[in-house]
Design a protein around this motif. Structure first.
Motif, PDB file in Angstrom:
ATOM      1  N   LEU A  14     -40.817  -4.940 -56.069  1.00 25.23           N
ATOM      2  CA  LEU A  14     -41.659  -3.755 -56.222  1.00 25.23           C
ATOM      3  C   LEU A  14     -41.270  -2.714 -55.178  1.00 25.23           C
ATOM      4  CD1 LEU A  14     -44.101  -2.312 -57.511  1.00 25.23           C
ATOM      5  CD2 LEU A  14     -45.532  -3.458 -55.802  1.00 25.23           C
ATOM      6  N   VAL A  15     -40.950  -1.501 -55.648  1.00 18.35           N
ATOM      7  CA  VAL A  15     -40.578  -0.414 -54.751  1.00 18.35           C
ATOM      8  C   VAL A  15     -41.814   0.389 -54.355  1.00 18.35           C
ATOM      9  CG1 VAL A  15     -39.204   1.684 -54.491  1.00 18.35           C
ATOM     10  CG2 VAL A  15     -38.283  -0.284 -55.766  1.00 18.35           C
ATOM     11  N   GLU A  16     -42.597   0.819 -55.354  1.00 18.87           N
ATOM     12  CA  GLU A  16     -43.801   1.606 -55.090  1.00 18.87           C
ATOM     13  C   GLU A  16     -44.682   1.641 -56.323  1.00 18.87           C
ATOM     14  OE1 GLU A  16     -43.122   5.736 -54.441  1.00 18.87           O
ATOM     15  OE2 GLU A  16     -41.931   6.003 -56.258  1.00 18.87           O
ATOM     16  N   VAL A  17     -45.950   2.044 -56.085  1.00 16.15           N
ATOM     17  CA  VAL A  17     -46.896   2.313 -57.175  1.00 16.15           C
ATOM     18  C   VAL A  17     -47.496   3.688 -56.906  1.00 16.15           C
ATOM     19  CG1 VAL A  17     -48.963   1.587 -58.398  1.00 16.15           C
ATOM     20  CG2 VAL A  17     -47.433  -0.135 -57.442  1.00 16.15           C
ATOM     21  N   THR A  18     -47.329   4.615 -57.837  1.00 24.27           N
ATOM     22  CA  THR A  18     -47.818   5.976 -57.634  1.00 24.27           C
ATOM     23  C   THR A  18     -49.306   6.069 -57.936  1.00 24.27           C
ATOM     24  OG1 THR A  18     -47.407   6.705 -59.909  1.00 24.27           O
ATOM     25  CG2 THR A  18     -45.559   6.816 -58.343  1.00 24.27           C
ATOM     26  N   GLU A  19     -49.899   7.238 -57.613  1.00 20.16           N
ATOM     27  CA  GLU A  19     -51.306   7.474 -57.903  1.00 20.16           C
ATOM     28  C   GLU A  19     -51.585   7.515 -59.394  1.00 20.16           C
ATOM     29  OE1 GLU A  19     -52.418  11.042 -55.951  1.00 20.16           O
ATOM     30  OE2 GLU A  19     -52.342  10.182 -53.923  1.00 20.16           O
ATOM     31  N   GLU A  20     -50.552   7.733 -60.172  1.00 16.84           N
ATOM     32  CA  GLU A  20     -50.701   7.746 -61.631  1.00 16.84           C
ATOM     33  C   GLU A  20     -50.594   6.351 -62.234  1.00 16.84           C
ATOM     34  OE1 GLU A  20     -51.571  10.442 -63.301  1.00 16.84           O
ATOM     35  OE2 GLU A  20     -51.650  11.448 -61.356  1.00 16.84           O
ATOM     36  N   GLY A  21     -50.405   5.330 -61.398  1.00  9.61           N
ATOM     37  CA  GLY A  21     -50.326   3.958 -61.894  1.00  9.61           C
ATOM     38  C   GLY A  21     -48.955   3.522 -62.337  1.00  9.61           C
ATOM     39  N   VAL A  22     -47.898   4.279 -61.969  1.00 11.92           N
ATOM     40  CA  VAL A  22     -46.528   3.939 -62.371  1.00 11.92           C
ATOM     41  C   VAL A  22     -45.902   3.056 -61.281  1.00 11.92           C
ATOM     42  CG1 VAL A  22     -44.248   4.807 -62.984  1.00 11.92           C
ATOM     43  CG2 VAL A  22     -46.310   6.098 -63.640  1.00 11.92           C
ATOM     44  N   ALA A  23     -45.515   1.837 -61.654  1.00 12.69           N
ATOM     45  CA  ALA A  23     -44.887   0.910 -60.710  1.00 12.69           C
ATOM     46  C   ALA A  23     -43.378   0.929 -60.920  1.00 12.69           C
ATOM     47  CB  ALA A  23     -45.432  -0.502 -60.910  1.00 12.69           C
ATOM     48  N   THR A  24     -42.640   1.101 -59.831  1.00  9.46           N
ATOM     49  CA  THR A  24     -41.178   1.144 -59.891  1.00  9.46           C
ATOM     50  C   THR A  24     -40.608  -0.143 -59.308  1.00  9.46           C
ATOM     51  OG1 THR A  24     -41.198   3.545 -59.654  1.00  9.46           O
ATOM     52  CG2 THR A  24     -39.116   2.417 -59.209  1.00  9.46           C
ATOM     53  N   PHE A  25     -39.608  -0.709 -60.017  1.00  8.66           N
ATOM     54  CA  PHE A  25     -39.003  -1.979 -59.614  1.00  8.66           C
ATOM     55  C   PHE A  25     -37.478  -1.847 -59.553  1.00  8.66           C
ATOM     56  CE2 PHE A  25     -42.929  -2.893 -61.843  1.00  8.66           C
ATOM     57  CZ  PHE A  25     -43.543  -3.828 -61.031  1.00  8.66           C
ATOM     58  N   ASN A  26     -36.869  -2.698 -58.728  1.00  6.08           N
ATOM     59  CA  ASN A  26     -35.423  -2.876 -58.735  1.00  6.08           C
ATOM     60  C   ASN A  26     -35.138  -4.322 -58.336  1.00  6.08           C
ATOM     61  OD1 ASN A  26     -35.678  -3.066 -55.945  1.00  6.08           O
ATOM     62  ND2 ASN A  26     -34.895  -1.018 -55.544  1.00  6.08           N
ATOM     63  N   GLY A  27     -33.898  -4.617 -57.988  1.00  2.00           N
ATOM     64  CA  GLY A  27     -33.578  -5.983 -57.563  1.00  2.00           C
ATOM     65  C   GLY A  27     -32.592  -6.696 -58.465  1.00  2.00           C
ATOM     66  N   GLY A  28     -32.149  -6.061 -59.509  1.00  2.00           N
ATOM     67  CA  GLY A  28     -31.205  -6.717 -60.414  1.00  2.00           C
ATOM     68  C   GLY A  28     -30.824  -5.786 -61.539  1.00  2.00           C
ATOM     69  N   ARG A  29     -30.418  -6.372 -62.633  1.00  2.00           N
ATOM     70  CA  ARG A  29     -30.037  -5.572 -63.799  1.00  2.00           C
ATOM     71  C   ARG A  29     -30.860  -5.931 -65.026  1.00  2.00           C
ATOM     72  NH1 ARG A  29     -24.879  -3.609 -63.821  1.00  2.00           N
ATOM     73  NH2 ARG A  29     -25.614  -2.558 -65.715  1.00  2.00           N
ATOM     74  N   ALA A  30     -31.536  -7.069 -65.021  1.00  2.00           N
ATOM     75  CA  ALA A  30     -32.252  -7.537 -66.209  1.00  2.00           C
ATOM     76  C   ALA A  30     -33.742  -7.223 -66.111  1.00  2.00           C
ATOM     77  CB  ALA A  30     -32.052  -9.033 -66.387  1.00  2.00           C
ATOM     78  N   VAL A  31     -34.312  -6.754 -67.244  1.00  2.00           N
ATOM     79  CA  VAL A  31     -35.762  -6.537 -67.337  1.00  2.00           C
ATOM     80  C   VAL A  31     -36.345  -7.712 -68.108  1.00  2.00           C
ATOM     81  CG1 VAL A  31     -37.618  -5.041 -68.130  1.00  2.00           C
ATOM     82  CG2 VAL A  31     -35.451  -4.042 -67.376  1.00  2.00           C
ATOM     83  N   MET A  32     -37.202  -8.463 -67.437  1.00  2.00           N
ATOM     84  CA  MET A  32     -37.837  -9.627 -68.056  1.00  2.00           C
ATOM     85  C   MET A  32     -39.318  -9.338 -68.261  1.00  2.00           C
ATOM     86  SD  MET A  32     -35.869 -12.467 -65.714  1.00  2.00           S
ATOM     87  CE  MET A  32     -36.483 -13.876 -66.613  1.00  2.00           C
ATOM     88  N   SER A  33     -39.853  -9.834 -69.365  1.00  2.00           N
ATOM     89  CA  SER A  33     -41.260  -9.579 -69.686  1.00  2.00           C
ATOM     90  C   SER A  33     -42.165 -10.214 -68.632  1.00  2.00           C
ATOM     91  CB  SER A  33     -41.591 -10.136 -71.072  1.00  2.00           C
ATOM     92  OG  SER A  33     -42.950  -9.895 -71.389  1.00  2.00           O
ATOM     93  N   PHE A  34     -43.135  -9.457 -68.151  1.00  2.00           N
ATOM     94  CA  PHE A  34     -44.059  -9.980 -67.147  1.00  2.00           C
ATOM     95  C   PHE A  34     -45.007 -11.024 -67.725  1.00  2.00           C
ATOM     96  CE2 PHE A  34     -43.948  -5.724 -64.592  1.00  2.00           C
ATOM     97  CZ  PHE A  34     -42.614  -5.960 -64.281  1.00  2.00           C
ATOM     98  N   THR A  35     -45.322 -10.881 -69.025  1.00  2.00           N
ATOM     99  CA  THR A  35     -46.268 -11.796 -69.671  1.00  2.00           C
ATOM    100  C   THR A  35     -45.788 -12.122 -71.084  1.00  2.00           C
ATOM    101  OG1 THR A  35     -47.580 -10.014 -70.638  1.00  2.00           O
ATOM    102  CG2 THR A  35     -48.211 -10.769 -68.426  1.00  2.00           C
ATOM    103  N   ALA A  36     -46.461 -13.065 -71.694  1.00  2.00           N
ATOM    104  CA  ALA A  36     -46.246 -13.325 -73.120  1.00  2.00           C
ATOM    105  C   ALA A  36     -46.964 -12.258 -73.923  1.00  2.00           C
ATOM    106  CB  ALA A  36     -46.773 -14.708 -73.480  1.00  2.00           C
TER     107      ALA A  36
END
Length: 205
Positions: free
Chosen positions: A108-130
């Motif tokens: 997790l890089v940051e969460v803005t006041e608008e509720g947008v969470a920014t992520f990095n750490g790799g190249r693949a986007v994996m689903s957070f939940t089912a």
């Protein structure tokens, strides 16, 4: 007899037959004391007072309704509902707090006041939940967690899922360069009260 200039006169008194002394015992009648007046104290029960106030308001409104032909029934129902709500629904509704765990391959890089969470750490986007993929575009994927809540992922360079696909937690959704974002949507509205950490996202509705 004289004692240093003082004279003492001794008189002998004779008891005469005509002199009689009698003593009568007097009775003193004490005035009656006024009894203190008892103060009548009325103790009103709080619940009884509230019920009485409700009955009074309803009676007045009912009287107005039947006497004045122009008094609208909608106004009566509105006032009744508002008054009932103020009495029986005093507890404030607490916000619903939801939490999801983050995949181990993201940071997790940051969460803005608008509720947008920014992520990095790799190249693949994996689903957070089912969930179910409700929308897939060239650079975004929306996964519905339940009937009201969805997670919207954006920033893809490639998308590997299609709409209506069922996905599990940690399922591969696509890949990105640099970073991607995720927002929580409830009933079509983006949630702004989001708090993130290295391991989870938490939001209030």
């Amino acid at each position: 007899m004289d004692y240093e200039g003082m004279q003492t006169v001794v008189c002998d008194a004779e008891e005469n037959d005509w002199l009689s002394v009698s003593y009568a015992e007097r009775k003193y009648i004490e005035p009656e004391q006024k009894k203190p007046r008892r103060k009548i104290a009325f103790k009103l029960n709080k619940k009884i007072a509230v019920i009485a106030a409700v009955v009074l308001c309803v009676t007045l409104l009912a009287t107005m309704f039947f006497v004045d032909g122009g008094f609208s029934k909608e106004v009566f129902d509105t006032v009744k509902a508002a008054y009932s709500a103020s009495i029986f629904n005093r507890e404030e509704q607490q916000p619903v707090v939801s939490t999801i765990a983050l995949p181990s391959n993201v940071t997790l890089v940051e969460v803005t006041e608008e509720g947008v969470a920014t992520f990095n750490g790799g190249r693949a986007v994996m689903s957070f939940t089912a969930g179910t993929v409700t929308e897939a575009t060239e650079d975004s994927v929306t996964v519905a967690i339940d009937g009201d809540t969805s997670i919207v992922y954006k920033g893809f360079t490639d998308v590997y899922v299609e709409a209506n696909a069922k996905v599990s937690a940690n399922a591969l959704l696509g890949k990105y360069d640099g970073s991607f974002t995720a927002t929580i949507s409830v009933s079509g509205q983006t949630v702004k009260q989001v708090v993130g950490s290295d391991s989870q996202l938490k939001w209030n509705v």
